[in-house]
Motif scaffolding. Structure first.
Motif, PDB file in Angstrom:
ATOM      1  N   GLY A   1      48.772  13.506 -13.446  1.00 51.58           N
ATOM      2  CA  GLY A   1      48.367  12.308 -12.662  1.00 51.58           C
ATOM      3  C   GLY A   1      49.484  12.017 -11.572  1.00 51.58           C
ATOM      4  N   ASN A   2      50.565  11.874 -11.934  1.00 53.34           N
ATOM      5  CA  ASN A   2      51.541  11.776 -10.981  1.00 53.34           C
ATOM      6  C   ASN A   2      51.837  12.542  -9.806  1.00 53.34           C
ATOM      7  N   LEU A   3      51.841  13.891 -10.190  1.00 57.68           N
ATOM      8  CA  LEU A   3      51.785  14.758  -9.048  1.00 57.68           C
ATOM      9  C   LEU A   3      50.459  14.583  -8.031  1.00 57.68           C
ATOM     10  N   ALA A   4      49.544  14.213  -8.698  1.00 54.00           N
ATOM     11  CA  ALA A   4      48.280  14.252  -7.744  1.00 54.00           C
ATOM     12  C   ALA A   4      48.417  12.834  -6.778  1.00 54.00           C
ATOM     13  N   GLU A   5      49.117  12.187  -6.937  1.00 51.26           N
ATOM     14  CA  GLU A   5      49.527  10.990  -6.213  1.00 51.26           C
ATOM     15  C   GLU A   5      49.947  11.121  -4.728  1.00 51.26           C
TER      16      GLU A   5
END
Length: 106
Positions: free
Chosen positions: A36-40
């Protein structure tokens, strides 16, 4: 930090951890949160698709755990927000996972 993790090859080990069997909820929470964080990051959104993030994300979508489903949904939302990922990227498995997340009471 989000882009260097991808640039340095961090997705492969992250994907592998997301597919462990038997389920380890603590590990899967970390994996879902990381995805989720990387996809930001906009550059990561395209790279995640190219490197095969949908397989682990689809698996995580069916883990009946609130935090895992929320972070998985966040990753899918971020990935789909990128114009390069809006046509011809999501297949039937991804759509089923998204519908499952939408139906979740979590």
């Amino acid at each position: 930090v989000k882009r260097p993790i991808v640039d340095e090859g961090g997705l492969g080990p992250l994907f592998e951890c997301s597919l462990v069997d038997p389920l380890d909820h603590d590990l899967l929470m970390q994996c879902a949160g990381s995805l989720g964080n990387l996809a930001e990051n906009a550059s990561n959104q395209v790279q995640l698709v190219r490197d095969g993030a949908f397989r682990p994300l689809c698996r995580l979508a069916y883990v009946e755990h609130e935090a895992i489903q929320q972070d998985t949904c966040r990753a899918f939302c971020s990935i789909s927000a990128n114009p390069e990922n809006q046509v011809g990227v999501f297949g039937p498995d991804e759509m089923r996972a998204l519908f499952h997340l939408a139906e979740s009471v979590e």
